[in-house]
Design a protein around this motif. Structure first.
Motif, mmCIF file in Angstrom:
data_model
loop_
_atom_site.group_PDB
_atom_site.id
_atom_site.type_symbol
_atom_site.label_atom_id
_atom_site.label_comp_id
_atom_site.label_asym_id
_atom_site.label_seq_id
_atom_site.Cartn_x
_atom_site.Cartn_y
_atom_site.Cartn_z
ATOM 1 N N LYS A 158 0.855 -1.192 -0.066
ATOM 2 C CA LYS A 158 0.105 0.022 -0.031
ATOM 3 C C LYS A 158 0.629 1.392 0.093
ATOM 4 C CE LYS A 158 -4.070 -2.155 2.250
ATOM 5 N NZ LYS A 158 -5.014 -1.698 0.956
ATOM 6 N N ARG A 159 1.987 1.163 0.690
ATOM 7 C CA ARG A 159 2.931 2.205 0.516
ATOM 8 C C ARG A 159 3.503 2.538 -0.757
ATOM 9 N NH1 ARG A 159 5.093 0.040 5.780
ATOM 10 N NH2 ARG A 159 6.716 -0.876 4.494
ATOM 11 N N VAL A 160 3.700 1.720 -1.423
ATOM 12 C CA VAL A 160 4.335 1.640 -2.852
ATOM 13 C C VAL A 160 3.232 2.221 -3.746
ATOM 14 C CG1 VAL A 160 5.322 0.718 -4.878
ATOM 15 C CG2 VAL A 160 6.105 0.373 -2.350
ATOM 16 N N GLN A 161 1.788 1.627 -3.602
ATOM 17 C CA GLN A 161 0.922 2.077 -4.422
ATOM 18 C C GLN A 161 0.561 3.666 -4.258
ATOM 19 O OE1 GLN A 161 -1.956 -1.706 -3.770
ATOM 20 N NE2 GLN A 161 -2.973 0.130 -4.047
ATOM 21 N N ALA A 162 0.708 4.103 -2.956
ATOM 22 C CA ALA A 162 0.360 5.509 -2.820
ATOM 23 C C ALA A 162 1.303 6.528 -3.573
ATOM 24 C CB ALA A 162 0.438 5.744 -1.400
ATOM 25 N N LEU A 163 2.748 5.956 -3.786
ATOM 26 C CA LEU A 163 3.708 6.775 -4.391
ATOM 27 C C LEU A 163 3.008 7.121 -5.962
ATOM 28 C CD1 LEU A 163 6.857 5.266 -3.611
ATOM 29 C CD2 LEU A 163 5.809 7.423 -2.632
ATOM 30 N N PHE A 164 2.400 6.128 -6.182
ATOM 31 C CA PHE A 164 1.775 6.321 -7.788
ATOM 32 C C PHE A 164 0.272 6.729 -7.674
ATOM 33 C CE2 PHE A 164 5.479 3.561 -7.849
ATOM 34 C CZ PHE A 164 5.997 3.922 -9.113
ATOM 35 N N GLY A 165 -0.453 6.750 -6.661
ATOM 36 C CA GLY A 165 -1.613 7.140 -6.871
ATOM 37 C C GLY A 165 -2.577 6.188 -7.016
ATOM 38 N N GLU A 186 12.891 2.098 -17.672
ATOM 39 C CA GLU A 186 13.281 3.346 -18.501
ATOM 40 C C GLU A 186 11.776 4.119 -18.246
ATOM 41 O OE1 GLU A 186 13.386 6.372 -21.396
ATOM 42 O OE2 GLU A 186 11.677 4.698 -21.219
ATOM 43 N N SER A 187 10.915 3.581 -18.180
ATOM 44 C CA SER A 187 9.315 4.569 -18.073
ATOM 45 C C SER A 187 9.381 4.960 -16.711
ATOM 46 C CB SER A 187 8.116 3.792 -18.471
ATOM 47 O OG SER A 187 7.903 2.562 -17.392
ATOM 48 N N LEU A 188 9.735 4.203 -15.676
ATOM 49 C CA LEU A 188 9.829 4.840 -14.298
ATOM 50 C C LEU A 188 10.593 5.923 -14.390
ATOM 51 C CD1 LEU A 188 9.280 4.415 -11.137
ATOM 52 C CD2 LEU A 188 11.217 3.138 -11.138
ATOM 53 N N ASP A 189 12.052 5.787 -14.924
ATOM 54 C CA ASP A 189 12.843 6.769 -14.940
ATOM 55 C C ASP A 189 12.467 8.078 -15.665
ATOM 56 O OD1 ASP A 189 15.841 7.535 -14.106
ATOM 57 O OD2 ASP A 189 16.094 7.624 -16.524
ATOM 58 N N ARG A 190 11.868 7.861 -16.770
ATOM 59 C CA ARG A 190 11.379 8.929 -17.666
ATOM 60 C C ARG A 190 10.267 9.797 -17.024
ATOM 61 N NH1 ARG A 190 9.891 7.978 -23.915
ATOM 62 N NH2 ARG A 190 12.103 7.655 -23.707
ATOM 63 N N TYR A 191 9.050 9.055 -16.617
ATOM 64 C CA TYR A 191 7.771 9.471 -15.902
ATOM 65 C C TYR A 191 7.798 9.835 -14.651
ATOM 66 C CZ TYR A 191 6.546 8.281 -20.872
ATOM 67 O OH TYR A 191 6.703 7.932 -22.195
ATOM 68 N N TYR A 192 8.649 9.430 -13.881
ATOM 69 C CA TYR A 192 8.520 9.367 -12.232
ATOM 70 C C TYR A 192 9.664 10.057 -11.814
ATOM 71 C CZ TYR A 192 7.338 8.703 -7.507
ATOM 72 O OH TYR A 192 7.213 8.883 -6.014
ATOM 73 N N LEU A 193 10.871 9.436 -12.018
ATOM 74 C CA LEU A 193 12.119 9.916 -11.289
ATOM 75 C C LEU A 193 12.525 11.263 -11.736
ATOM 76 C CD1 LEU A 193 13.807 6.552 -11.100
ATOM 77 C CD2 LEU A 193 12.754 7.565 -8.986
ATOM 78 N N LYS A 194 12.944 11.176 -13.068
ATOM 79 C CA LYS A 194 13.685 12.528 -13.529
ATOM 80 C C LYS A 194 12.788 13.722 -13.259
ATOM 81 C CE LYS A 194 16.615 10.601 -17.154
ATOM 82 N NZ LYS A 194 17.553 10.983 -16.346
ATOM 83 N N LEU A 212 8.128 -3.926 -5.811
ATOM 84 C CA LEU A 212 6.812 -3.471 -5.896
ATOM 85 C C LEU A 212 6.867 -2.276 -6.695
ATOM 86 C CD1 LEU A 212 5.756 -3.614 -1.961
ATOM 87 C CD2 LEU A 212 4.644 -4.873 -3.809
ATOM 88 N N ILE A 213 7.807 -1.509 -6.900
ATOM 89 C CA ILE A 213 8.125 -0.320 -7.703
ATOM 90 C C ILE A 213 7.932 -0.849 -8.844
ATOM 91 C CG2 ILE A 213 9.657 1.363 -8.563
ATOM 92 C CD1 ILE A 213 10.666 1.634 -5.525
ATOM 93 N N TYR A 214 8.755 -1.797 -9.406
ATOM 94 C CA TYR A 214 8.752 -2.112 -10.862
ATOM 95 C C TYR A 214 7.081 -2.649 -11.125
ATOM 96 C CZ TYR A 214 9.128 -5.142 -14.844
ATOM 97 O OH TYR A 214 9.174 -5.660 -16.234
ATOM 98 N N GLY A 215 6.447 -3.159 -10.302
ATOM 99 C CA GLY A 215 5.125 -3.679 -10.389
ATOM 100 C C GLY A 215 4.084 -2.341 -10.898
ATOM 101 N N GLU A 216 4.371 -1.516 -9.904
ATOM 102 C CA GLU A 216 3.433 -0.313 -9.960
ATOM 103 C C GLU A 216 3.847 0.456 -11.057
ATOM 104 O OE1 GLU A 216 0.801 0.454 -8.239
ATOM 105 O OE2 GLU A 216 0.907 -1.484 -7.044
ATOM 106 N N ALA A 217 5.071 0.594 -11.648
ATOM 107 C CA ALA A 217 5.443 1.358 -12.701
ATOM 108 C C ALA A 217 4.902 0.703 -13.894
ATOM 109 C CB ALA A 217 6.937 1.265 -12.895
ATOM 110 N N LEU A 218 4.853 -0.767 -14.155
ATOM 111 C CA LEU A 218 4.270 -1.228 -15.144
ATOM 112 C C LEU A 218 2.780 -1.034 -15.188
ATOM 113 C CD1 LEU A 218 3.723 -3.472 -17.480
ATOM 114 C CD2 LEU A 218 4.114 -5.198 -15.717
#
Length: 300
Positions: A158-165, A186-194, A212-218
């Motif tokens: 749930k904590r990781v889900q909350a990062l992505f809303g 790469e999508s995580l890097d482009r759309y969230y991190l950078k 969990l971060i990978y799963g939520e990014a996907l």
């Protein structure tokens, strides 16, 4: 760039386990998928002593993976606890542009039957994704009075889900081994991190694990089609789980019908650690006593 490779991030204390993994890959890797191993540069000589020269694997220095991210800090990598930095190094392997997708293995993984590329991706080049709700494991933990296992993992998700809303059910892209796509990282890097001025070295912590971060990014950025599969390996998270499954008749031979391999968690398989268990004699006796009691409990 290869379509798919095998990769393991390891270090000196895990080289006995890594040797066992390498032996299983040599035996069962039917499509001869390349196998990359990364370790700290300082561990290279010990790795060669344990595994031999690079005949069935390719060695990479962890430091080279860190440097592949222009925004990463080598000093931050060196200052981090190894348990945390290894998670990030594994997640940054894609930056070397060696493969479009990779099976990220832990040193304590062991293949138990032949495997092929089509166990991990389709003929269209789309990798599968381990994605599930962990219900079997949660139920087993509840049955054995280990309710905190489910509670802690759900809170983490749930904590990781909350990062992505994202609102909805918790999903898990674990346990190891993980099928990871460079496009998702790469999508995580482009759309969230950078946009936030961050790197994975800032984002991944014990409270926010990379799986969990990978799963939520996907789920959020849809960099690849989602083709969900169950875990590839039978994982024994705890010794009580291992004892219970064995009592119910589970064996490697029976597991072959549903799993490619087995993972024995290194935190309770100390005999495979380089140098053995370094704890004091009283600590080792207490540990063995507790394990024996858990073994007896599996028969109750």
């Amino acid at each position: 760039m290869k379509d798919f490779v095998l990769y393991c991030k390891s270090y000196r204390n895990d080289f006995l386990r890594l040797k066992r993994l390498l032996s299983s890959i040599e035996q069962f890797n039917q499509d001869r998928l390349p196998f990359y191993i990364s370790t700290p540069r300082a561990d290279k000589d010990l790795l060669v002593q344990a595994l031999g020269n690079e005949a069935s694997y390719v060695w990479i220095a962890d430091e080279d993976i860190v440097r592949a991210n222009p925004d990463a800090s080598l000093e931050k990598y060196q200052a981090m606890p190894g348990s945390l930095s290894q998670a990030i190094v594994k997640s940054e392997f894609w930056r070397l542009s060696l493969a479009k997708n990779y099976l990220c293995l832990d040193s304590d993984c062991v293949f138990i039957r032949p495997f092929f590329m089509d166990d991990f991706m389709g003929s269209d080049g789309v990798p599968f994704t381990v994605l599930h709700q962990n219900k079997e494991y949660f139920q087993l933990a509840q049955n054995r009075g280990q309710s905190e296992v489910q509670r802690n993992l759900q809170l983490e998700a749930k904590r990781v889900q909350a990062l992505f809303g994202r609102v909805g059910p918790e999903f898990y892209c674990a346990p190891a081994p993980f099928i990871w796509s460079a496009k998702v990282w790469e999508s995580l890097d482009r759309y969230y991190l950078k946009p936030k001025g961050l790197t994975l070295w800032d984002m991944v912590t014990p409270d926010y694990p990379e799986t969990l971060i990978y799963g939520e990014a996907l789920l959020n950025y849809r960099a690849i089609p989602l083709i969900a599969i169950e875990p590839l390996f039978r994982v024994y998270h705890y010794d009580w789980q291992y004892y219970l499954m064995k009592r119910l008749g589970e064996s490697d031979e029976k597991l072959k019908s549903n799993y490619l391999g087995v993972l024995y968690q290194s935190n309770w398989e100390s005999s495979m650690s380089a140098g053995g268990d370094q704890k004091s004699l009283p600590s080792r006796v207490l540990k063995r006593t507790k394990r024996f009691l858990r073994y007896l409990q599996s028969y109750l």
